[in-house]
Design an enzyme around this catalytic site. Sequence first.
Site, PDB file in Angstrom:
ATOM      1  N   GLU A 152       0.824  -1.186   0.360  1.00 21.11           N
ATOM      2  CA  GLU A 152      -0.222  -0.133   0.233  1.00 21.11           C
ATOM      3  C   GLU A 152       0.893   1.602  -0.052  1.00 21.11           C
ATOM      4  OE1 GLU A 152      -3.074  -0.314   3.173  1.00 21.11           O
ATOM      5  OE2 GLU A 152      -3.440  -2.520   2.438  1.00 21.11           O
ATOM      6  N   GLU A 184      -6.501 -11.039  -1.040  1.00 18.43           N
ATOM      7  CA  GLU A 184      -6.867 -10.656   0.047  1.00 18.43           C
ATOM      8  C   GLU A 184      -7.904 -10.255  -0.102  1.00 18.43           C
ATOM      9  OE1 GLU A 184      -5.340  -7.057   2.417  1.00 18.43           O
ATOM     10  OE2 GLU A 184      -3.732  -7.511   1.566  1.00 18.43           O
TER      11      GLU A 184
END
Length: 429
Positions: free
Chosen positions: A150, A257
């Site tokens: 991220e 995810e």
Amino acid sequence: MQTKSILTAALLAAAPASAQLHELAVKAGLKYFGTALREGAINSDQQYNRILSDTREFGQLVPENGQKWDATEPNRGQFNFQQGDITANKARQNGQGLRCHTLIWYSQLPGWVSSGNWNRQTLEAVMKTHIDNVMGHYKGQCYAWDVVNEAVDDNGQWRNNVFLRVFGTDYLPLSFNLAKAADPDTKLYYNDYNLEYNQAKTDRAVELVKIVQDAGAPIDGVGFQGHLIVGSTPTRQQLATVLRRFTSLGVEVAYTELDIRHSRLPASQQALVTQGNDFANVVGSCLDVAGCVGVTVWSFTDKYSWIPETFSGEGDALIYDRNFNKKPAWTSISSVLAAAATNPPASSSTSVVVPTTTFVTTTTTPPPISSPIVPSTTTTSAVPTTTVSPPEPEQTRWGQCGGIGWNGPTKCQSPWTCTRLNDWYFQCL
């Protein structure tokens, strides 16, 4: 989804009713279908442990939190692998693959790192010590590591964090170089969410891969987290297009995810159908791209989802409900995998580092699919009244509408007709 991809219809004849997700994924040409492990549940919930340990269902595990910086090095130079070892040990005991997550991330970062007074030399030393110790502890066990997580914010800009402030974007190739030195044999990934929408954030992630490559640093893959919303998930074709933006750069891709949340609860039967179609589109897009190696759901049961804690009033984002019943999403995923199993796409050139036997020979009975609750007819002694049942959910074009073991919608949206392809699979055509 193309009609011809379903009409390869030995379909589930090649995959019996008991076939499960990892087993089907491998037959379809993927390396794995996996799940995240909730560390706090594994010893206290026998049903959770049983399903998670079924290697025909899940061929790979990833720790939800146990390998993050705050868990592994909460104080400088003091390492603790107890939480991370829960997943690693479980994967080893079961003969499942292991994805490792994560090394350099702005969140769940101890204050001594995020608030430290660093220069390039001192912060690089901290990063090297952390990466050497954590990757060294799990060396030889991980198919892949999420090296950087991220690094791009929701506006497509570089995320403001301690690493960017000290190094600029130089911290990106630095992280991958340090990781390669610590474990030369594992695959090194960049991992992020909302890449699926092919917007500014995706553009920046493409730039990130090029920055790392242009610096001569190794990067092997990009993880699409896949935290999506029911009804707002891109189409199968759109998702495949985005995946190919990265495979064209010479890296593999994976969904790392995956969960698809309902924005309103309780979910209607039609919303459950839509959720199933969204899951099928995500998995199908991976099947459509030769460089997509696998799919990991971010836990498999709504009982242990992170969504309700983060998005108030939303949830039920996974493929088993809170009582461990398979949801329509599970059936949709199994159907799209089974459809590809008789004509699997070309796989990439490397394999998951797992034992030769990737699923167990003994089988367990899967939990039953829960039946929809239909309001009962009520009467009074004076005037009979009837509670109106909700409309029967309708499947969309290309969706499954029947077959042995199918408990989902059997009615197609107009003008499509539920058409028998074989005993196991009926489709809206």
